[in-house]
Design a protein around this motif. Structure first.
Motif, mmCIF file in Angstrom:
data_model
loop_
_atom_site.group_PDB
_atom_site.id
_atom_site.type_symbol
_atom_site.label_atom_id
_atom_site.label_comp_id
_atom_site.label_asym_id
_atom_site.label_seq_id
_atom_site.Cartn_x
_atom_site.Cartn_y
_atom_site.Cartn_z
ATOM 1 N N GLY A 206 -7.214 -31.311 -4.542
ATOM 2 C CA GLY A 206 -7.818 -30.812 -5.776
ATOM 3 C C GLY A 206 -6.774 -30.420 -6.803
ATOM 4 O O GLY A 206 -5.602 -30.184 -6.474
ATOM 5 N N LEU A 207 -7.237 -30.336 -8.061
ATOM 6 C CA LEU A 207 -6.318 -30.040 -9.170
ATOM 7 C C LEU A 207 -5.699 -28.646 -9.053
ATOM 8 O O LEU A 207 -4.511 -28.451 -9.336
ATOM 9 N N GLY A 208 -6.504 -27.671 -8.610
ATOM 10 C CA GLY A 208 -5.982 -26.311 -8.468
ATOM 11 C C GLY A 208 -4.854 -26.281 -7.456
ATOM 12 O O GLY A 208 -3.800 -25.664 -7.676
ATOM 13 N N SER B 141 -21.130 -33.071 -17.538
ATOM 14 C CA SER B 141 -20.997 -32.776 -16.105
ATOM 15 C C SER B 141 -19.774 -33.443 -15.463
ATOM 16 O O SER B 141 -19.558 -33.309 -14.268
ATOM 17 N N ALA B 142 -18.933 -34.108 -16.265
ATOM 18 C CA ALA B 142 -17.669 -34.630 -15.732
ATOM 19 C C ALA B 142 -16.525 -33.641 -15.922
ATOM 20 O O ALA B 142 -15.377 -33.932 -15.566
ATOM 21 N N TYR B 143 -16.830 -32.454 -16.491
ATOM 22 C CA TYR B 143 -15.756 -31.543 -16.924
ATOM 23 C C TYR B 143 -15.910 -30.126 -16.379
ATOM 24 O O TYR B 143 -16.986 -29.758 -15.895
ATOM 25 N N GLY B 144 -14.838 -29.345 -16.558
ATOM 26 C CA GLY B 144 -14.954 -27.901 -16.445
ATOM 27 C C GLY B 144 -15.597 -27.431 -17.736
ATOM 28 O O GLY B 144 -15.256 -27.914 -18.816
ATOM 29 N N VAL B 145 -16.567 -26.506 -17.630
ATOM 30 C CA VAL B 145 -17.308 -26.074 -18.825
ATOM 31 C C VAL B 145 -17.128 -24.564 -19.001
ATOM 32 O O VAL B 145 -17.218 -23.795 -18.036
ATOM 33 N N MET C 275 -10.445 -29.586 -21.723
ATOM 34 C CA MET C 275 -9.654 -30.817 -21.724
ATOM 35 C C MET C 275 -8.329 -30.556 -21.008
ATOM 36 O O MET C 275 -7.976 -29.400 -20.752
ATOM 37 N N GLY C 276 -7.583 -31.612 -20.744
ATOM 38 C CA GLY C 276 -6.426 -31.452 -19.868
ATOM 39 C C GLY C 276 -5.173 -30.840 -20.469
ATOM 40 O O GLY C 276 -4.060 -31.325 -20.230
ATOM 41 N N ARG C 277 -5.311 -29.768 -21.219
ATOM 42 C CA ARG C 277 -4.154 -29.021 -21.729
ATOM 43 C C ARG C 277 -4.411 -27.537 -21.501
ATOM 44 O O ARG C 277 -5.452 -27.010 -21.932
ATOM 45 N N TYR C 278 -3.490 -26.875 -20.832
ATOM 46 C CA TYR C 278 -3.644 -25.470 -20.460
ATOM 47 C C TYR C 278 -2.300 -24.759 -20.641
ATOM 48 O O TYR C 278 -1.250 -25.374 -20.445
ATOM 49 N N VAL C 279 -2.321 -23.464 -20.960
ATOM 50 C CA VAL C 279 -1.125 -22.625 -20.863
ATOM 51 C C VAL C 279 -1.516 -21.446 -19.981
ATOM 52 O O VAL C 279 -2.572 -20.834 -20.220
ATOM 53 N N LEU D 132 -8.978 -25.976 -10.191
ATOM 54 C CA LEU D 132 -8.276 -25.137 -11.176
ATOM 55 C C LEU D 132 -9.286 -24.310 -11.974
ATOM 56 O O LEU D 132 -9.050 -23.141 -12.279
ATOM 57 N N THR D 133 -10.427 -24.932 -12.276
ATOM 58 C CA THR D 133 -11.472 -24.234 -13.040
ATOM 59 C C THR D 133 -11.882 -22.937 -12.345
ATOM 60 O O THR D 133 -12.119 -21.920 -13.005
ATOM 61 N N ASP D 134 -11.966 -22.947 -11.011
ATOM 62 C CA ASP D 134 -12.387 -21.732 -10.293
ATOM 63 C C ASP D 134 -11.327 -20.633 -10.411
ATOM 64 O O ASP D 134 -11.657 -19.448 -10.452
ATOM 65 N N GLY E 176 -8.189 -36.784 -31.485
ATOM 66 C CA GLY E 176 -6.850 -37.112 -31.003
ATOM 67 C C GLY E 176 -6.722 -37.226 -29.499
ATOM 68 O O GLY E 176 -5.625 -37.424 -28.990
ATOM 69 N N ARG E 177 -7.853 -37.121 -28.754
ATOM 70 C CA ARG E 177 -7.733 -37.192 -27.293
ATOM 71 C C ARG E 177 -8.307 -38.510 -26.770
ATOM 72 O O ARG E 177 -9.383 -38.937 -27.170
ATOM 73 N N PHE E 178 -7.549 -39.158 -25.888
ATOM 74 C CA PHE E 178 -8.030 -40.346 -25.205
ATOM 75 C C PHE E 178 -8.080 -40.053 -23.708
ATOM 76 O O PHE E 178 -7.081 -39.590 -23.141
HETATM 77 C C1 G1P Z 1 -10.192 -32.276 -14.503
HETATM 78 C C2 G1P Z 1 -10.618 -30.809 -14.386
HETATM 79 C C3 G1P Z 1 -11.774 -30.519 -15.355
HETATM 80 C C4 G1P Z 1 -11.361 -30.900 -16.759
HETATM 81 C C5 G1P Z 1 -10.903 -32.375 -16.813
HETATM 82 C C6 G1P Z 1 -10.323 -32.711 -18.188
HETATM 83 O O1 G1P Z 1 -11.246 -33.082 -14.015
HETATM 84 O O2 G1P Z 1 -11.008 -30.536 -13.051
HETATM 85 O O3 G1P Z 1 -12.088 -29.150 -15.308
HETATM 86 O O4 G1P Z 1 -12.449 -30.676 -17.629
HETATM 87 O O5 G1P Z 1 -9.878 -32.629 -15.841
HETATM 88 O O6 G1P Z 1 -10.049 -34.072 -18.325
HETATM 89 P P1 G1P Z 1 -11.005 -34.610 -13.541
HETATM 90 O O7 G1P Z 1 -10.960 -35.416 -14.813
HETATM 91 O O8 G1P Z 1 -9.696 -34.635 -12.808
HETATM 92 O O9 G1P Z 1 -12.194 -34.947 -12.694
#
Ligand code: G1P
Length: 293
Positions: free
Chosen positions: A107-109, A167-171, A204-208, A230-232, A251-253
């Motif tokens: 997992g990402l976390g 539902s493909a993302y962290g919300v 989206m995939g940018r975090y600090v 990581l979201t958790d 600007g995001r792809f």
């Molecule tokens: C990951 C993260 C998700 C985030 C997304 C952004 O998901 O787990 O929270 O919203 O990247 O692209 P993944 O795309 O790896 O399923």
């Protein structure tokens, strides 16, 4: 001052099979540069000096890409290919690149937690997911780093995603009383069902992150898809200290998606200093010939 970027690059790239069967998805080129080089260049442009790659089995060629290449350099030198030589050397001096391995994809976390040993104990750092490529003119990462410089807090990038695609993302849920240009997060959920999503604000995939994210990660158990998310950890963190969100629109792809990858390739090729004009002519002729216009 944030000087280190963590780039998780251990994923299997299943969305992009068969291209990713033997080639790391991060090395698939967009125009003439591998996807991950666009991401490292974005980080460097925002002031990052050090990159921690989180890789895994079969991903050694990513490290090679950012390393010196003595045989290639000698050959380019011997044949007087100075422009290519400069290009090859410049990649190896973009940033100090180190790598850690994620033994199993958990997992990402978990991937981000693997970078802990490569950071100083009190280091605030950023995370860039290489499936998300930002257009070179985007100031998103610099803007996020400026918020952290001002507040000392963690921050995540947010984009409105309408409809079931959420539902493909962290919300994120944000505090409606806070500044809507840079709201405070109050909760997070990973990949909710459409009907259960608390908002249309996708991460989206940018975090600090402040280093407190690692202590939060230690307390996270398996979440969505049975993975350590990581979201958790961000969810726990935003209950314990201030975490901001930075909404952006353009600007995001998502280059992990085949269609968006193709569109990104076309857009970046049209803007390429040497290829752009000729590519535009060729593309215009092609779409006419194929009857699309
Ligand atoms: C990951 C993260 C998700 C985030 C997304 C952004 O998901 O787990 O929270 O919203 O990247 O692209 P993944 O795309 O790896 O399923």
């Amino acid at each position: 001052m944030v000087r280190t970027a963590v780039i998780p690059a251990a994923g299997l790239g299943t969305r992009f099979l068969p291209a990713t069967k033997a080639t790391p998805k991060e090395l698939i080129p967009l125009v003439d540069k591998p996807a991950i080089q666009w991401v490292v260049e974005e980080a460097v442009a925002a002031g990052i000096e050090r990159v921690v790659l989180v890789t895994g089995r079969g991903k050694g060629s990513i490290e090679d890409h950012f390393d010196r290449s003595p045989e290639l350099e000698a050959s380019l030198e011997a044949s007087g290919k100075w422009a290519q030589l400069d290009q090859v050397r410049a990649i190896a001096s973009l940033a100090e690149v180190v790598s850690v391995r994620q033994g199993r994809p958990m997992g990402l976390g978990h991937a981000v937690a693997c970078a802990r040993a490569a950071l100083s104990a009190d280091e605030t750092f950023c995370v860039l997911l290489p499936d998300d490529i930002m257009h070179p003119t985007s100031s998103l990462l610099s803007d996020m780093l400026a918020v952290t410089a001002r507040t000392g807090s963690s921050i995540v990038a947010l984009k409105i995603i309408p409809g079931p695609a959420i539902s493909a993302y962290g919300v994120a849920s944000v505090d409606p009383q806070s500044d809507s240009d840079c709201p405070r997060l109050v909760d997070m959920v990973e990949k909710p069902a459409f009907g259960d999503a608390p908002s249309d604000l996708a991460v989206m995939g940018r975090y600090v992150f402040t280093p407190a994210i690692f202590d939060a990660m230690d307390r996270v158990g398996p979440g969505a898809q049975g993975e350590l998310q990581l979201t958790d950890a961000i969810r726990l963190l935003c209950h314990e200290e201030t975490v901001y969100g930075l909404p952006f629109t353009t600007g995001r792809f998502d280059v992990g998606d085949k269609l968006e990858f193709l569109l990104a390739t076309v857009e970046l090729a049209l803007e390429h200093p040497d290829l752009g004009d000729r590519f535009a002519d060729g593309l215009t002729a092609l779409v006419k010939r194929k009857g699309f216009v």
